[in-house]
Design an enzyme around this catalytic site. Structure first.
Site, PDB file in Angstrom:
ATOM      1  N   ARG A   1       0.862  -1.180   0.000  1.00 15.78           N
ATOM      2  CA  ARG A   1       0.000   0.000   0.000  1.00 15.78           C
ATOM      3  C   ARG A   1       0.903   1.236   0.000  1.00 15.78           C
ATOM      4  O   ARG A   1       1.716   1.403   0.909  1.00 15.78           O
ATOM      5  CB  ARG A   1      -0.884  -0.002   1.243  1.00 15.78           C
ATOM      6  CG  ARG A   1      -1.713   1.252   1.403  1.00 15.78           C
ATOM      7  CD  ARG A   1      -2.668   1.140   2.596  1.00 15.78           C
ATOM      8  NE  ARG A   1      -3.481   2.341   2.716  1.00 15.78           N
ATOM      9  CZ  ARG A   1      -3.291   3.274   3.643  1.00 15.78           C
ATOM     10  NH1 ARG A   1      -2.349   3.155   4.555  1.00 15.78           N
ATOM     11  NH2 ARG A   1      -4.056   4.344   3.662  1.00 15.78           N
TER      12      ARG A   1
ATOM     13  N   HIS B   1      -2.851  11.279   0.579  1.00 16.69           N
ATOM     14  CA  HIS B   1      -2.429  10.879   1.924  1.00 16.69           C
ATOM     15  C   HIS B   1      -1.867  12.137   2.610  1.00 16.69           C
ATOM     16  O   HIS B   1      -0.666  12.301   2.756  1.00 16.69           O
ATOM     17  CB  HIS B   1      -1.373   9.762   1.829  1.00 16.69           C
ATOM     18  CG  HIS B   1      -1.169   9.012   3.113  1.00 16.69           C
ATOM     19  ND1 HIS B   1      -1.451   7.671   3.262  1.00 16.69           N
ATOM     20  CD2 HIS B   1      -0.709   9.413   4.312  1.00 16.69           C
ATOM     21  CE1 HIS B   1      -1.172   7.283   4.498  1.00 16.69           C
ATOM     22  NE2 HIS B   1      -0.713   8.315   5.153  1.00 16.69           N
TER      23      HIS B   1
ATOM     24  N   GLU C   1      -7.422   8.483   5.899  1.00 18.30           N
ATOM     25  CA  GLU C   1      -7.767   9.039   7.223  1.00 18.30           C
ATOM     26  C   GLU C   1      -8.487  10.367   7.103  1.00 18.30           C
ATOM     27  O   GLU C   1      -8.135  11.351   7.775  1.00 18.30           O
ATOM     28  CB  GLU C   1      -6.505   9.236   8.073  1.00 18.30           C
ATOM     29  CG  GLU C   1      -6.186   8.047   8.901  1.00 18.30           C
ATOM     30  CD  GLU C   1      -4.938   8.198   9.779  1.00 18.30           C
ATOM     31  OE1 GLU C   1      -4.520   9.333  10.100  1.00 18.30           O
ATOM     32  OE2 GLU C   1      -4.391   7.162  10.161  1.00 18.30           O
TER      33      GLU C   1
ATOM     34  N   ASN D   1      -7.903   2.511   9.499  1.00 21.85           N
ATOM     35  CA  ASN D   1      -6.642   2.538  10.225  1.00 21.85           C
ATOM     36  C   ASN D   1      -6.949   2.384  11.704  1.00 21.85           C
ATOM     37  O   ASN D   1      -7.567   3.255  12.305  1.00 21.85           O
ATOM     38  CB  ASN D   1      -5.902   3.864   9.988  1.00 21.85           C
ATOM     39  CG  ASN D   1      -5.503   4.033   8.530  1.00 21.85           C
ATOM     40  OD1 ASN D   1      -5.658   3.115   7.719  1.00 21.85           O
ATOM     41  ND2 ASN D   1      -4.986   5.201   8.201  1.00 21.85           N
TER      42      ASN D   1
ATOM     43  N   TYR E   1      -5.397   1.606  15.528  1.00 23.95           N
ATOM     44  CA  TYR E   1      -4.206   1.475  16.368  1.00 23.95           C
ATOM     45  C   TYR E   1      -4.529   1.124  17.813  1.00 23.95           C
ATOM     46  O   TYR E   1      -3.840   0.346  18.434  1.00 23.95           O
ATOM     47  CB  TYR E   1      -3.378   2.768  16.342  1.00 23.95           C
ATOM     48  CG  TYR E   1      -2.657   2.967  15.027  1.00 23.95           C
ATOM     49  CD1 TYR E   1      -1.429   2.357  14.798  1.00 23.95           C
ATOM     50  CD2 TYR E   1      -3.209   3.747  14.015  1.00 23.95           C
ATOM     51  CE1 TYR E   1      -0.761   2.524  13.593  1.00 23.95           C
ATOM     52  CE2 TYR E   1      -2.545   3.920  12.809  1.00 23.95           C
ATOM     53  CZ  TYR E   1      -1.325   3.300  12.598  1.00 23.95           C
ATOM     54  OH  TYR E   1      -0.670   3.459  11.410  1.00 23.95           O
TER      55      TYR E   1
ATOM     56  N   GLU F   1      -4.042   0.244   8.100  1.00 23.35           N
ATOM     57  CA  GLU F   1      -2.895   0.531   8.962  1.00 23.35           C
ATOM     58  C   GLU F   1      -3.153  -0.082  10.323  1.00 23.35           C
ATOM     59  O   GLU F   1      -4.271  -0.023  10.844  1.00 23.35           O
ATOM     60  CB  GLU F   1      -2.679   2.048   9.128  1.00 23.35           C
ATOM     61  CG  GLU F   1      -2.263   2.754   7.860  1.00 23.35           C
ATOM     62  CD  GLU F   1      -1.971   4.248   8.076  1.00 23.35           C
ATOM     63  OE1 GLU F   1      -1.762   4.678   9.230  1.00 23.35           O
ATOM     64  OE2 GLU F   1      -1.965   4.972   7.071  1.00 23.35           O
TER      65      GLU F   1
END
Ligand SMILES: *[C@@H]1O[C@H](CO)[C@@H](O)[C@H](O)[C@H]1NC(C)=O
Ligand SMILES: *[C@@H]1O[C@H](CO)[C@@H](O)[C@H](O)[C@H]1NC(C)=O
Ligand SMILES: *[C@@H]1O[C@H](CO)[C@@H](O)[C@H](O)[C@H]1NC(C)=O
Ligand SMILES: *[C@@H]1O[C@H](CO)[C@@H](O)[C@H](O)[C@H]1NC(C)=O
Ligand SMILES: *[C@@H]1O[C@H](CO)[C@@H](O)[C@H](O)[C@H]1NC(C)=O
Ligand SMILES: *[C@@H]1O[C@H](CO)[C@@H](O)[C@H](O)[C@H]1NC(C)=O
Length: 513
Positions: free
Chosen positions: A99, A143, A189, A330, A332, A401
């Site tokens: 990616r 991005h 994002e 994404n 985390y 991500e």
């Protein structure tokens, strides 16, 4: 460098205690069509910032303003010159997909108008090299790196003109690269880009207004985040409709958008916090997904934001609704959320105030470094995917991500990262087995790239990049070996589980040290 036996034993015991999600699994436990990869983004990895016709993006402007500890990504990992070497590392690691993102201001330096032939050639070379090595390109168009020229000319994402220019840029990408690209993501994002860029103003393009940001020189935190999101949704939909009408039948690819997602846990068992949880999800995720799935903003946002929330015309609503083949996520970490109705009494409001909640982070600051380390909450990924399943009708999802930071160059034995990946891939397996429609997983990041919040202070890479070496030598960390081991079990029969608890010391001695 050898890990002493006692050290290994300690880690193994520790690991067994922390990781209980799914104890044995390998690549083979995932469906054959599921894809595993790793990612980077253009500004963070390419370097060659002013070479061969590239012009600055809003991210270059941020770093050259002295933010990010004075670091910048003018050189970064120099992937612009080293992509062949990097792709060989991907092959060795067993990546099935890579990616990356296209730098808009490398391809079309002024944001619109002339295409830069050198930029075109670079991305063609990169994509061809991936394909000839059997690695799928998953390409992001934006991005966090809008061409500075468009920011200067008309204010970038807060001006509706961006919809046309983004669509034209996307059209160039589909036309030039689309025969070889299986997956397109319009904006990375989107939600967090807008909040950091137009509400707190902490990141590019540094728009904010008092009292919501520090040293704000331009912007309006009460209105611009909503306006920028509205234009992102329209631009995404416009590019997606173009792709679907003009390219998809011939090129057989897929198009989606990417959101940042925390999983949230109500801080207490009160009804107020349960409702606050729902409201926070509507603000953070529903802000994008409700228009994309149902064609309209969430009710609670309409109520709390009022006239500052742009509305969709029928035409726009129909265009945005259903304009994605997959959602990129994404993930985390997980955070607590608590009701805070007092916020709604404030005279001046921004997104956070409109949401009327407080967050309590589970992320801890490591004692031994300045790096924030994510508390291991793999169950949060399961919770999130279950929520997408139940609330949003189980759309196809790519985890774009997921990763753990460590201090840059701190240790090649990056056990926290290994534990993190093991825990989250295990959680993903549980979610899949319980019906989640997730189609792929991309670890962040392949190399130690220039990080969004930290520059080069912290790193998420499977491969260390030695910044002191003029040649920017790459070296595999333990996590690279772990991921490779996981991926290369492909084709091994069902007895070929990775028995991490039992095997890590074997793995580290046999393949690494
Ligand atoms: C805000 O401006 C002051 C004075 O120029 C400076 O000392 C401070 O570091 C700035 N804060 C941020 C977050 O940029
Ligand atoms: C932001 O925009 C709103 C609505 O136009 C306006 O009322 C407010 O004064 C603006 N705030 C700033 C700081 O310019
Ligand atoms: C919430 O309720 C559950 C079950 O009723 C209980 O086990 C838990 O301790 C409560 N949590 C809090 C934060 O009060
Ligand atoms: C599994 O899916 C069912 C049906 O959606 C749901 O009720 C259950 O909570 C899920 N289990 C987990 C662990 O997410
Ligand atoms: C960073 O790591 C590389 C690769 O292990 C090593 O060669 C280099 O000396 C390290 N640099 C620092 C400042 O520790
Ligand atoms: C992992 O352990 C199992 C049994 O303990 C063994 O059969 C297998 O070969 C080991 N795998 C590796 C890669 O060491």
């Amino acid at each position: 460098m050898r890990i002493s036996l006692s050290f290994s034993l300690f880690l193994l015991i520790n690991l067994a205690a922390v990781v209980s999600a799914a104890d044995r699994f390998s690549r083979d436990d995932f469906p054959p069509g599921f894809v595993f990869g790793s990612g980077t983004s253009a500004y963070q990895v390419e370097g060659a910032a002013d070479q061969e016709g590239r012009k600055p993006s809003i991210w270059d402007t941020l770093t050259h303003d002295g933010k990010m500890h004075g670091d910048n990504a003018d050189i970064a990992c120099d992937q612009y010159h080293k992509f062949k070497e990097d792709i060989q590392l991907m092959v060795e690691t067993g990546l099935e997909a890579y990616r990356f993102s296209v730098s808009w201001s490398r391809l079309i330096p002024n944001g619109r108008g002339l295409v830069n032939p050198k930029g075109l050639q670079y991305y063609n070379n990169l994509i061809n090299e991936l394909i000839s090595n059997g690695i799928q390109p998953h390409v992001t168009l934006h991005h966090s790196d809008l061409p500075q020229a468009l920011e200067d000319e008309y204010g970038g994402w807060i001006n509706r003109k961006i919809v046309y220019d983004f669509t034209t840029y996307a059209d160039v990408c589909f036309r030039m690269f689309g025969d070889k690209v299986s997956h397109w993501t319009t904006v990375n994002e989107a939600n967090v880009f807008v909040l950091e860029g137009y509400d707190t103003g902490f990141l590019q393009p540094q728009h904010c207004s008092s009292p919501f940001g520090v040293n704000c020189t331009r912007g309006n935190s009460s209105t611009e985040p909503y306006l920028a999101t509205h234009h992102i949704l329209l631009a995404h939909a416009s590019a997606a409709v173009l792709y679907k009408e003009k390219y998809q039948d011939k090129q057989h690819g897929f198009i989606g958008i990417n959101l940042f997602a925390y999983w949230l846990v109500p801080l207490t068992n009160t009804t107020e916090d349960a409702i606050a949880f729902q409201r926070a999800m509507d603000f953070l995720i529903g802000w994008y997904l409700d228009p994309l799935i149902y064609g309209d903003n969430p009710d609670v946002m309409k109520r709390n934001v009022g006239t500052r929330l742009p509305t969709f015309t029928n035409l726009e609503s129909n265009q945005v609704k259903g304009s994605f083949d997959f959602l990129g996520v994404n993930y985390y970490s997980t955070s607590y959320v608590k009701d805070d109705p007092s916020k709604l009494e404030m005279e001046v409001k921004d997104f956070i105030v409109d949401m009327a909640v407080d967050f309590k982070s589970m992320t801890i600051i490591q004692k031994d470094s300045s790096t924030s380390k994510f508390t291991l909450t793999p169950w949060g990924l399961q919770g999130l995917l279950e929520n997408f399943k139940q609330v949003y009708g189980n759309p196809p999802i790519y985890i774009h991500e997921n990763g753990q930071p460590t201090q840059h160059n701190s240790s090649m034995e990056d056990w926290p990262r290994v534990k993190y990946l093991y825990g989250h891939i295990g959680a993903l397996l549980h979610a899949l087995r319980n019906g989640s429609n997730t189609k792929g997983y991309f670890q962040w990041s392949f190399l130690d790239v220039f990080e969004m919040l930290d520059g080069f202070e912290s790193s998420f890479g499977l491969y260390c990049v030695d910044l002191d070496d003029p040649d920017l030598k790459r070296q595999p960390k333990l996590s690279a070996h772990w991921y490779k081991h996981f991926l290369k079990r492909k084709g091994v029969n069902s007895h070929g589980f990775i028995e991490l608890e039992k095997n890590l010391s074997v793995l580290s001695h046999a393949h690494f040290f």
